[in-house]
Design an enzyme around this catalytic site. Structure first.
Site, PDB file in Angstrom:
ATOM      1  CG  ASP A   1     -31.612 -12.780   5.256  1.00  0.00           C
ATOM      2  OD1 ASP A   1     -31.318 -11.678   4.734  1.00  0.00           O
ATOM      3  OD2 ASP A   1     -32.674 -13.203   5.479  1.00  0.00           O
TER       4      ASP A   1
ATOM      5  CB  SER B   1     -34.394 -10.583   2.103  1.00  0.00           C
ATOM      6  OG  SER B   1     -33.775 -10.409   3.270  1.00  0.00           O
TER       7      SER B   1
ATOM      8  CD  GLN C   1     -30.502  -9.187   2.345  1.00  0.00           C
ATOM      9  OE1 GLN C   1     -30.765  -8.573   3.434  1.00  0.00           O
ATOM     10  NE2 GLN C   1     -30.402 -10.459   2.502  1.00  0.00           N
TER      11      GLN C   1
END
Length: 294
Positions: free
Chosen positions: A211, A236, A286
């Site tokens: 991430d 995110s 993502q």
């Protein structure tokens, strides 16, 4: 093992407060919310602690629902959806202040032989020839010193090396929406961390790191530097990972990332993670909020 890595392992070592219920804490945040990779990694730890060690994780799908409060504990509630002969499925809800902030579904599989092929590893320089993240960051005078130091502290457990200048290092001109980063933990892992059994420990740590940079390729396409220089606000939205082959998080992994699209205040990042000897270990996708401040 570095102290920073030990601190990260301690952060991932959840407290079990009831059957299927675990509690985690957060570290000081660079931005005023919990780092998404931390929540995803802790949720995977919670799920993994309810699964036999001979069934490694092969995929996860997650949604970030609310910003996490770094000053409050996070409760992870695990739902044992299925225990089959080959596959085990878990759903985890992360809760703060009585509300869900994150959900994760994870699937685990008992090893079996099958068909085997993969996309080839792209060309990339040897990580030993690249400057460390600390070397790069300390050379960026345009970043506020306090922000830079907090950034370094947040990444101290990971040796993360950009192949090219990251978005916040050189911005103002659009570049190809593609970036490469080599990473490994800042120290060797003994397998006796107390967090989870191997190989899940390596999967959890890769989830944590995944991430950190995945949305950077979106910024590159538009010449934006990101939150570090204040020209983009982002977060995110969802995160998916598929773990194809065994790997170690304390050995070099190439994170090859690109963005096929950005539209409507959202951007998509997709990536493949390879071992240094060319094995495709992980695929990642993502979507995130990417907004230009008005």
């Amino acid at each position: 093992m570095s102290q920073a890595l030990q601190d990260l392992l301690d952060l991932l070592d959840l407290e079990q407060i009831e059957e299927n219920i675990f509690r985690g804490r957060s570290r000081s945040a660079v931005v005023p919310r919990v780092f998404g990779g931390q929540v995803a990694a802790q949720a995977l730890v919670a799920a993994g602690r309810t699964v036999p060690a001979d069934r490694p994780a092969h995929s996860l799908h997650a949604y970030f629902l609310r910003p996490g409060d770094p000053g409050a504990p996070i409760v992870y509630d695990v739902d044992r959806l299925r225990d089959g002969r080959s596959f085990t499925t878990r759903r985890v809800v992360a809760i703060q202040h009585g509300k869900p902030i994150f959900t994760l579904s994870a699937s685990f599989q008992k090893h079996e032989d099958g068909l085997d092929h993969q996309a080839p590893m792209p060309a990339a320089p040897d990580p030993a020839t690249l400057p460390t993240g600390e070397d790069r960051l300390r050379g960026y005078d345009h970043i506020d010193p306090e922000v830079r130091e907090r950034f370094l502290e947040a990444r101290a457990a990971v040796d993360l090396r950009h192949v090219d200048e990251p978005p916040f290092g050189r911005f103002g001109e659009p570049r190809e929406p593609h970036s490469q980063v080599w990473f490994r933990t800042n120290g060797k892992l003994s397998g006796e961390s107390g967090v989870v059994d191997e190989p899940l420990l390596h999967v959890v740590l890769a989830t944590y790191v995944s991430d950190m940079t995945l949305l950077d390729s979106i910024l590159l396409a538009h010449g934006r530097g990101g939150w570090a220089v204040g020209d983009v606000v982002g977060a995110s939205l969802d995160h998916a990972m598929w773990f194809h082959r065994p790997f170690r998080a304390d050995e070099w992994l190439l994170y090859d990332q690109e963005s096929p699209s950005a539209y409507g205040g959202r951007g998509l990042g997709q990536a493949r993670i390879y071992t240094q000897d060319g094995q495709l270990a992980i695929s990642v996708i993502q979507e995130g909020v990417v907004r230009v401040p008005r």
